[in-house]
Design an enzyme around this catalytic site. Structure first.
Site, PDB file in Angstrom:
ATOM      1  N   LYS A 174     -22.513  39.565 -16.727  1.00 54.13           N
ATOM      2  CA  LYS A 174     -23.826  38.915 -16.781  1.00 54.13           C
ATOM      3  C   LYS A 174     -24.121  38.235 -15.442  1.00 54.13           C
ATOM      4  O   LYS A 174     -25.177  38.412 -14.869  1.00 54.13           O
ATOM      5  CB  LYS A 174     -23.835  37.904 -17.931  1.00 54.13           C
ATOM      6  N   GLU A 206     -12.333  37.762 -12.252  1.00 51.89           N
ATOM      7  CA  GLU A 206     -11.478  38.825 -12.801  1.00 51.89           C
ATOM      8  C   GLU A 206     -12.190  40.178 -12.721  1.00 51.89           C
ATOM      9  O   GLU A 206     -11.612  41.182 -12.301  1.00 51.89           O
ATOM     10  CB  GLU A 206     -11.138  38.529 -14.277  1.00 51.89           C
ATOM     11  N   GLY A 261     -23.545  35.740 -23.316  1.00 55.16           N
ATOM     12  CA  GLY A 261     -22.489  36.748 -23.130  1.00 55.16           C
ATOM     13  C   GLY A 261     -21.912  37.243 -24.445  1.00 55.16           C
ATOM     14  O   GLY A 261     -21.780  38.451 -24.678  1.00 55.16           O
ATOM     15  N   ARG A 262     -21.580  36.325 -25.341  1.00 49.44           N
ATOM     16  CA  ARG A 262     -20.929  36.725 -26.605  1.00 49.44           C
ATOM     17  C   ARG A 262     -21.926  37.286 -27.618  1.00 49.44           C
ATOM     18  O   ARG A 262     -21.539  37.657 -28.719  1.00 49.44           O
ATOM     19  CB  ARG A 262     -20.142  35.539 -27.168  1.00 49.44           C
ATOM     20  N   GLU A 316     -16.167  30.075 -28.803  1.00 54.91           N
ATOM     21  CA  GLU A 316     -16.883  29.721 -27.572  1.00 54.91           C
ATOM     22  C   GLU A 316     -18.234  29.083 -27.923  1.00 54.91           C
ATOM     23  O   GLU A 316     -18.766  28.289 -27.168  1.00 54.91           O
ATOM     24  CB  GLU A 316     -17.077  30.956 -26.676  1.00 54.91           C
ATOM     25  N   HIS A 341       2.206  41.416 -43.968  1.00 56.52           N
ATOM     26  CA  HIS A 341       3.642  41.512 -43.667  1.00 56.52           C
ATOM     27  C   HIS A 341       4.021  40.625 -42.494  1.00 56.52           C
ATOM     28  O   HIS A 341       5.075  40.809 -41.895  1.00 56.52           O
ATOM     29  CB  HIS A 341       4.011  42.971 -43.408  1.00 56.52           C
ATOM     30  N   LYS A 391     -11.716  27.411 -14.273  1.00 53.01           N
ATOM     31  CA  LYS A 391     -12.162  28.347 -13.232  1.00 53.01           C
ATOM     32  C   LYS A 391     -12.209  27.630 -11.883  1.00 53.01           C
ATOM     33  O   LYS A 391     -11.777  28.162 -10.867  1.00 53.01           O
ATOM     34  CB  LYS A 391     -13.583  28.842 -13.530  1.00 53.01           C
TER      35      LYS A 391
HETATM   36  O1  F6P Z   1     -15.837  32.352 -18.866  1.00 54.89           O
HETATM   37  C1  F6P Z   1     -16.462  32.596 -20.069  1.00 54.89           C
HETATM   38  C2  F6P Z   1     -17.546  33.567 -19.890  1.00 54.89           C
HETATM   39  O2  F6P Z   1     -18.558  32.973 -19.177  1.00 54.89           O
HETATM   40  C3  F6P Z   1     -18.045  34.125 -21.213  1.00 54.89           C
HETATM   41  O3  F6P Z   1     -18.948  33.315 -21.826  1.00 54.89           O
HETATM   42  C4  F6P Z   1     -18.578  35.439 -20.779  1.00 54.89           C
HETATM   43  O4  F6P Z   1     -18.758  36.293 -21.865  1.00 54.89           O
HETATM   44  C5  F6P Z   1     -17.509  35.887 -19.817  1.00 54.89           C
HETATM   45  O5  F6P Z   1     -17.112  34.709 -19.174  1.00 54.89           O
HETATM   46  C6  F6P Z   1     -17.912  36.914 -18.813  1.00 54.89           C
HETATM   47  O6  F6P Z   1     -18.949  36.490 -18.007  1.00 54.89           O
HETATM   48  P1  F6P Z   1     -19.767  37.523 -17.124  1.00 54.89           P
HETATM   49  O7  F6P Z   1     -20.378  38.508 -18.033  1.00 54.89           O
HETATM   50  O8  F6P Z   1     -20.769  36.713 -16.377  1.00 54.89           O
HETATM   51  O9  F6P Z   1     -18.790  38.193 -16.192  1.00 54.89           O
END
Ligand code: F6P
Length: 556
Positions: free
Chosen positions: A206, A212, A266-267, A352, A383, A511
């Site tokens: 987003k 990452e 995002g979620r 979240e 189990h 972060k």
């Molecule tokens: O760090 C959490 C978060 O901001 C989530 O809310 C989001 O889904 C994820 O990181 C990824 O963010 P982006 O889509 O901006 O890479």
């Protein structure tokens, strides 16, 4: 801002809790032959049996009043109506517009968002169709065989969960891969399986600033360029984002960018262009069916009286256990292998959203908020951790999710699966009394003294709540409805707790600190003022890696 504890319904529920806490569900079922019928809801092809909960009609009525007194109806209107209910980011929350199949106008800041929603959906459809049909080819002219989604959190979990849930609908030529972890072993593992000339990378972020994702995307690009040229990138890398500048700066032509907007959390984004891997795998028609399923749940949620409203009922039951029984967790247990990612998806969605300690106005909450969500496929959980759920000291309410349709044509398997789901719900509710345990032991030929010693271990208190969610089948439509059900459940709970379910400031501190620590680990910067533990950890890492990094001279 009013605290929920100050509402009259909360006071009534406090009394209800004292009145009913020692009631056993066995008695409630015995007293009321209609209980299973009355505590049963159907929406589309989905059933919720909520009769195995520690509630009676009075509790339910007070829970409904709690929702009413919290202003839920007005908040639903505010969300669907595009108000900026995400106050800390001054954003509307309009994931419902992404699946608004009625196409009625939805306004955000005075502008109807539906034309842009439809335009991106159509662009996704054309692209997916070309890839699936083999017309979109790689740089050697071969059809795409592998799609690698690089994203994390909401830019990973939704598409990953849907592609695995709906595997039987997937395109036979396409293998889907998901890379989220910056631990290079995940990306390396995928790159070892795919060929650059037939692989499509979807860089999903987003913000397009997530460390990452961008690190994995850069490494993927370097890997690709070992075989191909810069000009070939256009055929193999597409982006999904809200951030045009960052996508262009990364080197992806914004022609090959699928856009979404800051009013999609995002979620809550799998319905947007973030769902591109889903559309590539399932095709446009099935993707639209998924949107239709969610739309059906949206309509049900927005227009059904609370006492028959599935997300509202699920949410209020959760509040009953969290806030009155002190249950701190909630288990999601799908009895379906292809839904094995579903608990993880709901975990992000719920935790979240509702893992918050202040109300929307910034004042501290007066109650506990979002529970810890965890789970696993039910049959495997049986189990592993169900022991604690049956006989442990924690109350662990659970949702058991099953498909009525047989999921494989292997004889006997589905019946065993289903019988286990139904039996577990019964066992959680009924338990086993000491008398029943004794009778069983004696019937098995055990002597009285030996039986007496075993009875406490063989006794189950029962009275442990479950919701049973039955789907006619696991298909795109029902999966859309199921996810929307949980989204709205989370929303309702957030409204009752008075929190903002749509920001996530809690992920920021780590972060921020990681940036400093990274510079210190790599020797770019001397370790600054940290606590003694953090300092020691940084130094220990540097000592272990200084020879390969060539930084041993920088150590004290
Ligand atoms: O760090 C959490 C978060 O901001 C989530 O809310 C989001 O889904 C994820 O990181 C990824 O963010 P982006 O889509 O901006 O890479």
């Amino acid at each position: 801002m009013t605290h929920p504890v100050d509402l009259p319904a909360w006071q009534a529920l406090t009394h209800d809790f004292q009145r009913t806490r020692n009631q056993h569900m066995r008695e409630l079922f015995a007293q009321d032959p209609q209980r299973a019928e009355r505590y049963w809801l159907e929406v589309g092809e989905m059933v919720l049996d909520y009769s195995k909960n520690r509630i009676d009609d009075t509790v339910l009525a007070h829970l409904i009043e709690l929702a009413q007194q919290s202003g839920l109806q007005e908040r639903i209107g505010a969300m669907f109506g595009g108000e900026k209910i995400n106050l800390t980011e001054q954003r509307a929350v309009l994931h419902t517009a992404l699946r608004n199949r009625s196409n009625t106008p939805v306004y955000e800041d005075g502008e109807n968002v539906m034309p842009q929603v439809n335009a991106v959906l159509a662009k996704m459809g054309r692209f997916a169709d070309a890839v699936r049909g083999g017309r979109w080819t790689g740089y050697t002219g071969q059809a795409i065989t592998d799609v690698v989604n690089i994203g994390i959190g909401g830019s990973d979990l939704g598409p990953l969960m849907m592609c695995s849930a709906l595997k039987p609908y997937g395109h036979e030529r396409l293998s889907m891969h998901f890379v989220s972890n910056v631990d290079g072993t995940q990306l390396r593992g995928v790159l070892e399986k795919v060929r650059p000339e037939t692989t499509l990378f979807v860089i999903a972020s987003k913000t397009f600033t997530t460390q990452e994702t961008l690190t994995n995307a850069r490494t993927a690009r370097e890997w690709f360029l070992r075989d191909a040229g810069e000009a070939d990138i256009a055929k193999h890398f597409v982006a999904v984002s809200t951030n045009h500048e960052a996508v262009a700066a990364f080197g992806i032509d914004t022609e090959h960018m699928f856009e979404f907007w800051d009013w999609v959390g995002g979620r809550y984004s799998l319905w947007s262009a973030i769902g591109l891997p889903i559309m590539l795998y399932l095709g446009e028609t099935h993707f639209v069916r998924m949107l239709e399923g969610a739309h059906l749940m949206d309509q049900h949620f927005a227009h059904t009286p609370f006492e028959r409203n599935m997300p509202v009922i699920l949410a209020l039951l959760g509040i009953w256990y969290s806030n009155f029984y002190g249950a701190s967790t909630h288990v999601i247990a799908p009895y379906d292998q292809n839904l094995h990612r579903f608990p993880k998806f709901v975990q992000q969605l719920d935790m979240e959203s509702n893992g918050k300690q202040v109300q929307a106005d910034g004042t501290p909450v007066a109650t506990t908020t979002g529970p810890i969500i965890w789970g696993e496929t039910g049959i495997n959980g049986q189990h592993a951790f169900f022991q604690l759920m049956h006989q442990g000291t924690h109350l662990t309410p659970a949702d058991l999710i099953v498909s009525l349709e047989k999921r494989s044509n292997l004889p006997g398997h589905h019946e065993i699966l289903l019988s286990n789901a139904i039996a577990q719900a019964e066992a959680f509710m009924r338990g086993k009394t000491a008398e029943e345990a004794r009778a069983e032991l004696l019937a098995a030929g055990m002597g009285e003294a030996e039986a007496q010693a075993l009875i406490p271990h063989k006794t189950f208190s029962g009275n442990r709540p479950t919701n049973m969610i039955l789907l006619e089948k696991i298909d795109p439509f029902n999966m859309g409805a199921l996810v929307a059900l949980y989204e709205h459940k989370v929303f309702v709970q957030g409204v009752v707790w008075g929190i903002n379910s749509f920001d996530q400031w809690g992920v920021e501190l780590g972060k921020q600190l990681a940036k400093t620590v990274l510079a210190e680990l790599t020797g770019e910067m001397d370790a600054q003022a940290h606590d003694a533990s953090t300092m020691r950890l940084i130094k220990r890492y540097r000592r272990a890696n200084c020879e390969t990094d060539g930084t041993c001279h920088l150590l004290d």
